[in-house]
Design an enzyme around this catalytic site. Sequence first.
Site, PDB file in Angstrom:
ATOM      1  N   LYS A 144     -19.678-105.944  97.907  1.00  0.00           N
ATOM      2  CA  LYS A 144     -18.615-106.046  98.914  1.00  0.00           C
ATOM      3  C   LYS A 144     -17.500-105.059  98.613  1.00  0.00           C
ATOM      4  CE  LYS A 144     -16.742-108.473 102.306  1.00  0.00           C
ATOM      5  NZ  LYS A 144     -16.468-107.160 102.929  1.00  0.00           N
ATOM      6  N   LYS A 190     -12.260-107.628  90.893  1.00  0.00           N
ATOM      7  CA  LYS A 190     -11.434-108.337  91.876  1.00  0.00           C
ATOM      8  C   LYS A 190     -12.170-109.592  92.370  1.00  0.00           C
ATOM      9  CE  LYS A 190      -9.501-105.352  94.686  1.00  0.00           C
ATOM     10  NZ  LYS A 190      -9.147-104.520  95.870  1.00  0.00           N
ATOM     11  N   LYS A 247     -17.786 -99.904  97.345  1.00  0.00           N
ATOM     12  CA  LYS A 247     -16.756 -99.213  98.150  1.00  0.00           C
ATOM     13  C   LYS A 247     -17.405 -98.050  98.877  1.00  0.00           C
ATOM     14  CE  LYS A 247     -12.205 -99.598  98.488  1.00  0.00           C
ATOM     15  NZ  LYS A 247     -11.490-100.852  98.174  1.00  0.00           N
ATOM     16  N   SER A 258     -12.128-112.007 103.575  1.00  0.00           N
ATOM     17  CA  SER A 258     -13.408-111.421 104.003  1.00  0.00           C
ATOM     18  C   SER A 258     -14.552-112.376 103.669  1.00  0.00           C
ATOM     19  CB  SER A 258     -13.660-110.092 103.280  1.00  0.00           C
ATOM     20  OG  SER A 258     -13.068-109.022 103.971  1.00  0.00           O
ATOM     21  N   ASP A 293     -12.979-115.572  92.263  1.00  0.00           N
ATOM     22  CA  ASP A 293     -14.192-116.370  92.484  1.00  0.00           C
ATOM     23  C   ASP A 293     -14.804-116.159  93.865  1.00  0.00           C
ATOM     24  OD1 ASP A 293     -14.297-117.535  89.933  1.00  0.00           O
ATOM     25  OD2 ASP A 293     -12.747-118.977  90.480  1.00  0.00           O
ATOM     26  N   HIS A 301     -24.572-105.435  90.780  1.00  0.00           N
ATOM     27  CA  HIS A 301     -25.433-106.327  91.565  1.00  0.00           C
ATOM     28  C   HIS A 301     -25.603-107.688  90.905  1.00  0.00           C
ATOM     29  CE1 HIS A 301     -26.881-102.234  92.921  1.00  0.00           C
ATOM     30  NE2 HIS A 301     -26.461-102.792  94.029  1.00  0.00           N
ATOM     31  N   HIS A 302     -24.675-108.059  90.016  1.00  0.00           N
ATOM     32  CA  HIS A 302     -24.852-109.341  89.324  1.00  0.00           C
ATOM     33  C   HIS A 302     -24.773-110.506  90.297  1.00  0.00           C
ATOM     34  CE1 HIS A 302     -20.508-109.238  89.569  1.00  0.00           C
ATOM     35  NE2 HIS A 302     -20.458-110.507  89.244  1.00  0.00           N
ATOM     36  N   ARG A 303     -24.097-110.263  91.435  1.00  0.00           N
ATOM     37  CA  ARG A 303     -24.110-111.225  92.548  1.00  0.00           C
ATOM     38  C   ARG A 303     -24.278-110.427  93.834  1.00  0.00           C
ATOM     39  NH1 ARG A 303     -20.961-116.794  91.699  1.00  0.00           N
ATOM     40  NH2 ARG A 303     -21.548-117.033  89.534  1.00  0.00           N
TER      41      ARG A 303
END
Length: 473
Positions: A71, A95, A107, A364, A100, A65-67
């Site tokens: 996804k 990935k 997943k 995406s 970036d 969850h650092h960002r």
Amino acid sequence: MSKSANGGFLESVSRNFDKAAPHTGLHKGLLAQIKACNSVYQMRFPVRIGSEYQVIEAYRVQHSHHRLPTKGGIRYSQKVNQEEVMALATLMTYKCAIVDVPFGGAKGGVKISPREYTTAQLQKITRRYTTELIRKNFIGPGIDVPAPDYGTGSREMAWILDTYLTFKGGEIDAAGCVTGKPVNQSGIRGRTEATGRGVFYGIREACSHKDDMAKLGLTVGTEGKTMAIQGLGNVGYHTGIISQEEGGVKIIAVAEYEGAIYSEDGLDIKKLLAHRKKTGSILDFPGAKNMKQRKDILELKCDILVPAALENQIRKDNASKVKAKIIAEAANGPITADAEEVLLKKGIMIIPDMYINAGGVTVSYFEWLKNLSHMRFGRMEKRFNHNTYRNLVALVERMTGKTVGAKERDFLTRGADEIDLVRSGLEETMITSYDQIRSTMKRKKAVTDLRSAAFVSALNKIGSDYESLGIFP
Ligand code: GLU
């Protein structure tokens, strides 16, 4: 979970991490935090199939969850298990960092074989799975954003969006809760081909360095290079088509689950797909030979091998037989850590999954941005650019007294459409990221393979996010 149940996929990812971690200079505690899977949601839900109830096993794993949002795709396969989904979610974090894309990794997996269900039944399962995610706050444009993966596609993503809207219809950014949607359902042009197109751009980049190619005994560029593709799904198919049409690559072999075929003169991928549609199989394709076993493709002599199916394909038992000079990991985790040691000793160049197949999540990200901006890319500037270029051409014509031909004029004065911008953004991403990985390898003498360099690059980026939080020294 035993090693045999998942082939040691998570263990391989963990070993690759451990190999690269000492070269990052990050604090031990911080590395431990990055490595751990943050949230694992294992669920069971009943679905009525015919006159019976089936209890479906499914997962969603958010690795980091650092960002935010997190996804990653959703896989439908009978082989789905918790460790596999954890390994895949972990790879998504690295990935995203490599290309970036400002997301954490996640997943999903549903343990079903899609072939055994009707479309209506698949829809029921997908909608129920989505409902479970909504209930536990595991989906949302700012929380966690699924996408297609093995066994799913734009159809499933449309069902996910529709289910989400049923519950959260008032949310202005709801369309960004899932990507890989059909274009007319808030999707983006170029998403379907994106992973394969990214694989091609990545291969082209790798083949553009004279000294790297010389070490492999290859010439610079993709033109005329031979390629073998394992798996003719969405990723393998687009990799093949684009490498053939835009890179002049010769596809000499293709494997699918019914078998493998080979032709020294090259296979036309479009015709091969038409043949498979007609006959139900890639076998007996005119001008090609059927191979004895489908796994023989991995041992074929070729310049570029593209495993585009599933994990754990090249293992300790067959690694020494691989004759390709370059392996581009279009699938996630096709090479085990044991096999990698053997392949690297043989001098084979491995372009790692977390870079080479990142085109999917890159586009995406563009789709998600489109959803949040509520506008198609190119809508504002296309006409403006067209008019500017037209004026420029007119000026050159006036100054030189010459006229530009109609075809050339169209080419020179065209404003960019959404598809042009998506492809250009993807190309830029794949070139820049390869450069970062390669220069990491050049800078750090002890890092001698592309996967370790990719890890170092990813871990340093994630590490600096955490460091700026002030939690770790
Ligand atoms: N399933 C794809 C992957 O493994 C795409 C993920 C996404 O677009 O979020 O990278």
